[in-house]
Structure formats: structure tokens, C-alpha cells
Motif scaffolding. Sequence first.
Motif, PDB file in Angstrom:
ATOM      1  N   ILE A  27       0.925  -1.237  -0.063  1.00 61.63           N
ATOM      2  CA  ILE A  27      -0.088   0.032  -0.051  1.00 61.63           C
ATOM      3  C   ILE A  27       0.879   1.249   0.011  1.00 61.63           C
ATOM      4  CG2 ILE A  27      -1.836   1.326   1.294  1.00 61.63           C
ATOM      5  CD1 ILE A  27      -2.801  -1.541   2.172  1.00 61.63           C
ATOM      6  N   LEU A  28       1.891   1.225   0.939  1.00 63.58           N
ATOM      7  CA  LEU A  28       2.684   2.355   1.086  1.00 63.58           C
ATOM      8  C   LEU A  28       3.791   2.562  -0.213  1.00 63.58           C
ATOM      9  CD1 LEU A  28       4.219   4.565   2.478  1.00 63.58           C
ATOM     10  CD2 LEU A  28       5.950   2.842   3.286  1.00 63.58           C
ATOM     11  N   PHE A  29       4.174   1.535  -0.714  1.00 67.53           N
ATOM     12  CA  PHE A  29       5.110   1.832  -2.009  1.00 67.53           C
ATOM     13  C   PHE A  29       3.998   2.126  -3.263  1.00 67.53           C
ATOM     14  CE2 PHE A  29       7.892  -1.716  -0.119  1.00 67.53           C
ATOM     15  CZ  PHE A  29       8.640  -0.736   0.655  1.00 67.53           C
ATOM     16  N   GLY A  30       2.858   1.418  -3.347  1.00 66.59           N
ATOM     17  CA  GLY A  30       1.777   1.984  -4.497  1.00 66.59           C
ATOM     18  C   GLY A  30       1.692   3.311  -4.442  1.00 66.59           C
ATOM     19  N   ALA A  31       1.346   4.020  -3.165  1.00 67.70           N
ATOM     20  CA  ALA A  31       1.103   5.345  -2.951  1.00 67.70           C
ATOM     21  C   ALA A  31       2.068   6.248  -3.441  1.00 67.70           C
ATOM     22  CB  ALA A  31       0.475   5.599  -1.552  1.00 67.70           C
TER      23      ALA A  31
ATOM     24  N   LYS B 254      15.317  -0.925   5.253  1.00 66.55           N
ATOM     25  CA  LYS B 254      13.994  -0.666   6.217  1.00 66.55           C
ATOM     26  C   LYS B 254      14.596  -0.125   7.349  1.00 66.55           C
ATOM     27  CE  LYS B 254      11.679  -4.688   4.372  1.00 66.55           C
ATOM     28  NZ  LYS B 254      11.193  -6.218   4.807  1.00 66.55           N
ATOM     29  N   PRO B 255      13.761   1.084   8.074  1.00 70.72           N
ATOM     30  CA  PRO B 255      12.472   1.366   7.672  1.00 70.72           C
ATOM     31  C   PRO B 255      12.760   2.401   6.356  1.00 70.72           C
ATOM     32  CG  PRO B 255      13.102   2.681   9.611  1.00 70.72           C
ATOM     33  CD  PRO B 255      14.112   1.444   9.353  1.00 70.72           C
ATOM     34  N   ILE B 256      11.744   2.349   5.545  1.00 71.23           N
ATOM     35  CA  ILE B 256      12.074   2.945   4.130  1.00 71.23           C
ATOM     36  C   ILE B 256      11.777   4.725   4.399  1.00 71.23           C
ATOM     37  CG2 ILE B 256      10.941   3.415   1.748  1.00 71.23           C
ATOM     38  CD1 ILE B 256      12.428   0.918   2.320  1.00 71.23           C
TER      39      ILE B 256
END
Length: 353
Positions: free
Chosen positions: A16-20, A106-108
Motif C-alpha cells: 500500500i505504501l509503495f503503491g501510494a 528498512k525502515p523506508i
Amino acid sequence: MPQQVLIVDDTEINLILFGALVKKLDDCRAQVFDDSRKALAWVTDNVPDLIIVDYMMPDLDGLEFIRLVRDMPGHKLVPILMITANDQKEIRYRALDLGANDFLTKPIDKVEFLARARNMLSLNQARKHMADHASWLSGEVRKATQEIVKRERETVYRLAKAAEYRDPETGAHILRMANYSMLIARELGLSVDDQQLILEAAPMHDIGKVGIADSILLKPGRLTAQEFDVMKQHAMFGYELLHGSSSKLLQAAAEIAKGHHEKFDGSGYPNGIKGEAIPIFSRIVAVADVFDALTSERPYKKAWEVETAVDFLNLGAGSHFDPACVKAFLNAWDDVELVRNKYQEDPLQAIEL
């Protein structure tokens, strides 16, 4: 068309994070997979502009995923960004060996993610533009080369036409013997390029006859010994006319003009060389030229029967002719007959089989 960014991670929140974040990049679309094997199947049919893959995944981890992607045709240069933990230095070394281009730990950090992804996409776009430009240049070179070849073929046509005007033994003869020559070259296993080259060069085998006086060239009866000595000069006349060119076609034609009257036993002219010292194109043309001359009707002679001409070739194999060339000619007999039927005594046509 939007750039495709493949994201492979087994954790839903990361997807979800990477897609956003990918949506914040200009003209990009995210393809997300939480199953690395499904992602691999998708990559088989698609070439993404960037792959972002996590290392820690069940069944098929990030390292194996990278290895399998790099083994796919057309995927050697796809940029791959791998995500690892901060303390996984050995994993990063292995990933580099397998073809990863960059890393995120990580954390990104969102800013770092966007910067690295944008840079890799930009480099990939630049690479594609360079490849397209190289392809365009290659096409332009190909077109220019084709134009040069076209002009060379026109030169051959016009030179052969000049010989036709002076020598009653040319005309369709040069078409048949050129195609016979190509067939022999084919049966001998010469390359396709060499087969085409001899097809285009062979018509100039007698171009040197333009330097022979009409009283000898057009004499209806048998030549005297002195006249024949003059006639033999046409081999060197042709060579002198054609040699020294940077054109591979004219170089081959010069070689043929000089050597197609040499005999395998060394009794030919102009230099009396023998065996394999005679260039292969000249040995081939010798067979093709003599066969067609024998089987063609001329004002001063009747055409020989084909069987008689074949006997002449067989008897001359090893003395007049290269035995391998005679054998190759006879092996192509079905095609030889097609050529004989196609090219009759008509005005000069385009050279083709």
C-alpha cells in the motif's frame, strides 16, 4: 504510455505504501504482488520499467527472484531496486552479483524512495532512447548500404550490357552462366553472401572483350594461333578494368575475369596456375561458362546436346575443370534445367534465379 513499476512484497502495508509513493512519480503506474511467484509469471509476459522487490519473502525470496528475472530474454537491463534490512550487507553483496542495481533499507524513507525510484526510471528512459537512436542509425546505415549495392548492381548491368553489344556470345548467356555459378557455389557450401556475390559478379567475366578488335572478336571462323593469342588478352583486359576498386563486387568480378580461363591442370591462361591456386570463384565460373557456351547456338556453331556437354565436363574434371565444381554443378541439375528454360536468347534481363 505510463511507465510500469513492479512492486513485490509479501507484506500488505508495504504494498500500500509503495503503491501510494509510485503514484507521486510522474506518469507511473504500479503493478503490485504479494506473491513472488505470481509476480514472476507477470514479468514473463511484461518488461517493467522498474522492479522494487523485498528480500525476505516466503517460497521465493528476493535473491532468487532477481536471478530468475535476469535469466529472462529482454530483462537483462531492467532496473531492480531491492529492499533489505540495514544489517544485511552480505545479502546486498549477493544481490549485486545477481543483478540488483540499487538498495533501500528498512525502515523506508519516503524522500529517499522517491529520489532513488525517479533516478532509476530516468536512467532507464535514457537507455531506451539511446537504444532507439542506435536502431535508427543502424537503419540509416542499412539504407545507405542498400543504395550503394544498388548502384554497384547497376554498374554490373551496364558493363555486361557493353560486352553484349560487342560479343555475340553474351546476352542471355551471362544470365544463365551467372545463375549456374550461384548453384555451384550453393552446392559447394559457400555462404549465402558468397552465392549472391558470384551471381552478381559473374556477368562481367568477359568484360575484357571490349578491348579486342572486331576483326578477331566477331570472326565467324576458327581463329589462327596469332589471333587466339590476341583473344586471350581479354582476361587481363577485364582484370585491369575492374581491379583496384574498394567494391567487394568489383573485386570479385576482377578475380573472375582474370581466372575463369585457367585450367585445373595448369594449362590455361593468362597465368597458367593450377588446382586450388585458382580462386574458387574462377573455378566455378569456368564450369558454368563452358557448359553454357557449349549448349548455346551461335552464328559460327550449333548447340551441343546437353548430354554431350555433360560428358565434356566429366571428361575434363581434374584437367580442365575442378572436379568438385563439376560434381556440384551436376548435383544441382534440376535447378540447372530451370535456369536453362527461364533464360533464353532474349535481351538482357535483371539477374535473378
